[in-house]
Design a protein around this motif. Structure first.
Motif, PDB file in Angstrom:
ATOM      1  N   LEU A  65      14.247 -43.318  79.895  1.00 26.91           N
ATOM      2  CA  LEU A  65      14.392 -42.029  80.578  1.00 26.91           C
ATOM      3  C   LEU A  65      14.802 -42.229  82.037  1.00 26.91           C
ATOM      4  O   LEU A  65      15.614 -41.468  82.568  1.00 26.91           O
ATOM      5  CB  LEU A  65      13.073 -41.239  80.494  1.00 26.91           C
ATOM      6  CG  LEU A  65      12.894 -40.237  79.354  1.00 26.91           C
ATOM      7  CD1 LEU A  65      13.890 -39.096  79.465  1.00 26.91           C
ATOM      8  CD2 LEU A  65      13.037 -40.871  77.992  1.00 26.91           C
ATOM      9  N   GLN A  66      14.250 -43.278  82.674  1.00 29.93           N
ATOM     10  CA  GLN A  66      14.635 -43.566  84.065  1.00 29.93           C
ATOM     11  C   GLN A  66      16.136 -43.825  84.156  1.00 29.93           C
ATOM     12  O   GLN A  66      16.808 -43.361  85.067  1.00 29.93           O
ATOM     13  CB  GLN A  66      13.874 -44.795  84.580  1.00 29.93           C
ATOM     14  CG  GLN A  66      12.449 -44.479  84.986  1.00 29.93           C
ATOM     15  CD  GLN A  66      11.625 -45.742  85.222  1.00 29.93           C
ATOM     16  OE1 GLN A  66      12.071 -46.848  84.920  1.00 29.93           O
ATOM     17  NE2 GLN A  66      10.428 -45.578  85.755  1.00 29.93           N
ATOM     18  N   ASP A  70      21.257 -41.604  86.272  1.00 27.61           N
ATOM     19  CA  ASP A  70      22.719 -41.543  86.164  1.00 27.61           C
ATOM     20  C   ASP A  70      23.213 -40.248  86.807  1.00 27.61           C
ATOM     21  O   ASP A  70      22.877 -39.156  86.350  1.00 27.61           O
ATOM     22  CB  ASP A  70      23.102 -41.584  84.677  1.00 27.61           C
ATOM     23  CG  ASP A  70      24.611 -41.555  84.474  1.00 27.61           C
ATOM     24  OD1 ASP A  70      25.343 -41.233  85.438  1.00 27.61           O
ATOM     25  OD2 ASP A  70      25.050 -41.838  83.353  1.00 27.61           O
ATOM     26  N   PRO A  71      23.994 -40.353  87.905  1.00 25.08           N
ATOM     27  CA  PRO A  71      24.421 -39.128  88.602  1.00 25.08           C
ATOM     28  C   PRO A  71      25.296 -38.215  87.735  1.00 25.08           C
ATOM     29  O   PRO A  71      25.437 -37.030  88.050  1.00 25.08           O
ATOM     30  CB  PRO A  71      25.210 -39.661  89.803  1.00 25.08           C
ATOM     31  CG  PRO A  71      25.554 -41.073  89.466  1.00 25.08           C
ATOM     32  CD  PRO A  71      24.494 -41.569  88.532  1.00 25.08           C
ATOM     33  N   ARG A  81       4.257 -39.605  75.768  1.00 22.52           N
ATOM     34  CA  ARG A  81       3.648 -40.078  77.025  1.00 22.52           C
ATOM     35  C   ARG A  81       4.710 -40.686  77.936  1.00 22.52           C
ATOM     36  O   ARG A  81       4.710 -40.453  79.147  1.00 22.52           O
ATOM     37  CB  ARG A  81       2.555 -41.109  76.729  1.00 22.52           C
ATOM     38  CG  ARG A  81       1.300 -40.460  76.187  1.00 22.52           C
ATOM     39  CD  ARG A  81       0.115 -41.414  76.076  1.00 22.52           C
ATOM     40  NE  ARG A  81      -0.893 -40.793  75.229  1.00 22.52           N
ATOM     41  CZ  ARG A  81      -1.071 -41.057  73.934  1.00 22.52           C
ATOM     42  NH1 ARG A  81      -0.343 -41.972  73.327  1.00 22.52           N
ATOM     43  NH2 ARG A  81      -1.989 -40.406  73.232  1.00 22.52           N
ATOM     44  N   GLY A  82       5.624 -41.461  77.349  1.00 23.09           N
ATOM     45  CA  GLY A  82       6.702 -42.069  78.130  1.00 23.09           C
ATOM     46  C   GLY A  82       7.605 -41.017  78.750  1.00 23.09           C
ATOM     47  O   GLY A  82       8.000 -41.130  79.909  1.00 23.09           O
ATOM     48  N   ILE A  83       7.911 -39.981  77.972  1.00 24.29           N
ATOM     49  CA  ILE A  83       8.792 -38.914  78.483  1.00 24.29           C
ATOM     50  C   ILE A  83       8.131 -38.208  79.657  1.00 24.29           C
ATOM     51  O   ILE A  83       8.754 -37.982  80.703  1.00 24.29           O
ATOM     52  CB  ILE A  83       9.112 -37.891  77.364  1.00 24.29           C
ATOM     53  CG1 ILE A  83       9.978 -38.540  76.282  1.00 24.29           C
ATOM     54  CG2 ILE A  83       9.817 -36.657  77.944  1.00 24.29           C
ATOM     55  CD1 ILE A  83      10.213 -37.667  75.052  1.00 24.29           C
ATOM     56  N   ALA A 105      10.766 -38.789  88.023  1.00 24.57           N
ATOM     57  CA  ALA A 105      12.195 -38.644  88.317  1.00 24.57           C
ATOM     58  C   ALA A 105      12.408 -37.893  89.616  1.00 24.57           C
ATOM     59  O   ALA A 105      11.777 -36.862  89.868  1.00 24.57           O
ATOM     60  CB  ALA A 105      12.900 -37.934  87.170  1.00 24.57           C
ATOM     61  N   LYS A 106      13.319 -38.426  90.458  1.00 21.38           N
ATOM     62  CA  LYS A 106      13.596 -37.793  91.756  1.00 21.38           C
ATOM     63  C   LYS A 106      14.391 -36.515  91.533  1.00 21.38           C
ATOM     64  O   LYS A 106      14.098 -35.486  92.107  1.00 21.38           O
ATOM     65  CB  LYS A 106      14.377 -38.764  92.640  1.00 21.38           C
ATOM     66  CG  LYS A 106      13.516 -39.925  93.113  1.00 21.38           C
ATOM     67  CD  LYS A 106      14.209 -40.702  94.228  1.00 21.38           C
ATOM     68  CE  LYS A 106      13.457 -41.987  94.528  1.00 21.38           C
ATOM     69  NZ  LYS A 106      13.899 -43.102  93.651  1.00 21.38           N
TER      70      LYS A 106
END
Lengths: 379, 291
Positions: free
Chosen positions: A293-294, A299-300, A321-323, A330-331
């Motif tokens: 997910l990161q 990815d812009p 949980r990972g999501i 996430a920024k």
């Protein structure tokens, strides 16, 4: 893993396959000293892992030491098809009578290695296959026999050679098979394999692709490290994720190569464009899904993210949980569409709902929604 | 009935003490698969999920006469494990192991062919004849007995499509994954041959993907043989770029070779119906099977 031309030639050389005299330089200051050992004229060849290097200006002939120095200076630090040139091979240029092709690769359907040879070398084998398929001599290799000298002789004979030339060419083809097998290569290729004006054969160019799955037997290549990777590709590699960047705007994460490919196809079917292929593989950990997910969040190009999980060995609660973890970290906040079914489905779906992430049962519905979001039809 | 495995299958598990091996042995036992023994060199005498472990395949042959083996041995040692099973004349060998070097696969399959042994995989989710026997890692609950034979190059996409079939009341005779590697044992054509002879199978689903030319050759076979049962195909990777491996080692377009378009065209020309979306497979089959 693709090897550089000079690496493949070094390997050829240890098997006594003739190669031109040459030296590798990584700095313009080394050029004069390198050339002193060689006879003019020269070929100056950028070492980059891309096809069609010659047409892109990566190979420069030089008549004199001065021209050679200029060519090296020009290539080092330049870009060939987007790849930076860090190493340049300086070779003696030989007078050529004829250019052949010789290669060993895998025949998938026949479950064996196959030797390919052609009298029309110098252009890519795919091009020969497309234009004049009959110009390629295919010899299937029985793995229990290997490529024997009589096989190699039969190939060389079809080119019309006799006597010493027949034996010399056959020996090269046979050694090429040995290079392939000993190095666990998927492809070894000499193109062109030149017949010089003295009637000898020399490997003017060399390509080798090593089977990534066999690197445990070849520490010499494993230690060499990966090719130039983007930060996303590096993170994917570290987490054993299969990642391919594409040119659309919908980030995609899924489990299983076929399922993710089908997800990309569905996005296209509904009029959307995927930004990447990302396969988590089987039995995913929370760390791996978070990393996945990161990668797509960072990815812009991605305007929305589609997660498609059909849990078998993979547990839906781990995925959820990972999501949640990745979405919180996430920024850049991006709309997320999740399809999550299979092992521990209810628990997983609850974790997502509690975190305010909507979750669907159908992959088609999820793909449709992701497309609608990127087209601005739904928010 | 169904193909390759059934209620009479007696299997051993090579690599049974590993994490994957022990976990899936339990799931296979829960499904009713007859697992008679496990093999791990040096671990003879151990017991995993009630299954006795031996040092060699030979000992299990003497004690239980198994007719199948499923292999979870890590890639560097998998070649030897498969060769050991072949040398002991185990008739059916399912290689779940991923990342086997191509050279090892070529060696193993040459020996298997010479010994008349069926190898499924490597890099396969395995094979299931619903309610009779499961030799693999697939989630069993999505499969149900019936008359559709399914053969696939993919794992989760197979589960997706099988679940769709089950949802529409279309049960399966046998579902088999051939594996995602460039070179695999059992191929589509051989699976079709077996489904042709299987009286329970009324139609066949092929799930292909980009890379290689197995789908094209299968299409030729279907046309030439005037294959007597309806065949429906799905091909993944219509929008995959050239030169990139899409998750599976075997899923790669080389130049213009191995594209989904080429495969779809070959199937269509051979009279095989091609589903545009995974969910369309069940719909197309329903047309064929439910008049």
């Amino acid at each position: 893993m693709n090897l550089f031309e000079y690496e493949a030639k070094q390997e050829f050389s240890t098997y006594s396959i003739p190669i031109p005299q040459g030296t590798l330089v990584t700095n313009s200051n080394q050029t004069a000293q390198a050339i002193a050992k060689l006879k003019p004229p020269y070929m100056i060849k950028a070492q980059v892992l891309v096809g069609g290097r010659g047409k892109a200006g990566g190979i420069i002939p030089a008549k004199s030491a001065k021209e050679a120095e200029e060519a090296v200076a020009k290539l080092l630090g330049a870009q060939i098809k987007g790849l930076p040139v860090k190493q340049v091979l300086i070779e003696e240029k030989l007078p050529i009578r004829k250019e052949l092709y010789a290669g060993i690769t895998i025949d998938r359907f026949n479950r064996s290695y196959v030797a390919l040879a052609s009298a029309s070398g110098g252009i890519e084998i795919e091009e020969i296959a497309g234009k004049t398929p009959k110009a390629i001599i295919r010899t299937l290799i029985d793995p229990q026999l290997g490529l024997r000298s009589f096989h190699a002789m039969a190939i060389a004979k079809q080119f019309g050679y006799s006597g010493n030339q027949l034996a010399e060419l056959a020996a090269i083809i046979q050694k090429l098979y040995q290079v392939c097998v000993d190095n666990d290569a998927e492809l070894v290729e000499i193109n062109p394999l030149a017949e010089t004006e003295t009637g000898n054969f020399v490997a003017l160019d060399a390509r080798m692709v090593i089977d990534d799955n066999a690197l445990f037997r070849h520490p010499e290549y494993a230690e060499r490290g990966a090719e130039e990777l983007s930060s996303q590709e590096a993170l994917a590699l570290k987490n054993n994720l299969a990642y391919v960047k594409l040119d659309g705007d919908i980030g995609v994460v899924g489990n299983g190569a076929g399922l993710v490919m089908a997800t990309l196809d569905l996005l296209n079917f509904f009029g959307g464009k995927p930004a990447n292929f990302l396969d988590l593989g089987g039995g995913t950990t929370i760390e791996a899904i978070t990393a996945a997910l990161q990668i797509v969040f960072a990815d812009p190009d991605t305007k929305a993210i589609l997660v498609n999980i059909l849990g078998g060995i993979t547990h839906c609660d781990d995925v959820a949980r990972g999501i949640v973890e990745a979405a919180n970290e996430a920024k850049a906040k991006k709309p997320l569409v999740v399809r999550l079914v299979g092992t521990n489905q209810q628990e997983g779906q609850k974790i997502l709902s509690d975190a305010g992430i909507s979750v669907l049962d159908s992959m088609e519905e999820a793909a449709r929604q992701a497309v609608e979001i990127t087209r601005g039809e739904k928010r | 009935m169904g193909i390759i495995i059934n209620a009479g299958t007696r299997a051993i598990v090579q690599g049974i003490t590993g994490k994957q091996g022990s976990y899936h042995t339990k799931l296979m036992l829960d499904y009713g698969t007859k697992i008679v023994a496990g093999v791990v060199p040096g671990k003879g005498g151990a017991v995993v999920n009630g299954v006795p472990v031996y040092d060699s395949v030979k000992e299990t042959v003497e004690a239980y006469s198994p007719n199948a083996s499923i292999i979870f041995v890590p890639a560097p040692f998998a070649q030897d494990a498969v060769l050991e099973a072949i040398a002991n004349k185990i008739k059916t060998i399912v290689v779940v192991t991923e990342h086997l070097p191509i050279k090892d696969t070529i060696n193993v399959l040459a020996y298997a062919r010479q010994s008349h042994v069926t190898v499924i995989g490597p890099n396969t989710p395995g094979i299931i004849t619903p309610r009779e026997c499961k030799l693999g890692i697939m989630p069993a609950n999505i499969f149900t007995p019936g008359s559709v034979g399914l053969v696939s190059r993919s794992g989760t996409l197979t589960y997706e499509i099988a679940a769709g079939l089950t949802g529409k009341g279309l049960g399966q005779s046998t579902c088999v994954g051939v594996g995602g590697d460039p070179i695999v044992g059992l191929n589509f054509i051989e699976a079709l041959e077996l489904f042709k002879e299987d009286s329970k199978t009324k139609a066949v689903v092929l799930i292909g993907e980009i890379g290689g030319n197995m789908e094209e050759l299968t299409a030729d076979y279907v046309a030439k043989e005037r294959y007597p049962k309806p065949v429906v195909a799905y091909v993944a990777g219509r929008f995959a770029p050239s030169g990139k491996r899409m998750g599976h080692a075997g899923a790669i377009i080389m130049g213009k070779q191995g594209t989904a378009q080429s495969k779809i065209e070959a199937f269509t020309n051979a009279g095989v119906q091609v589903a545009e979306k995974p969910s369309d497979v069940a719909a197309l089959l329903a047309e064929e099977l439910l008049p």
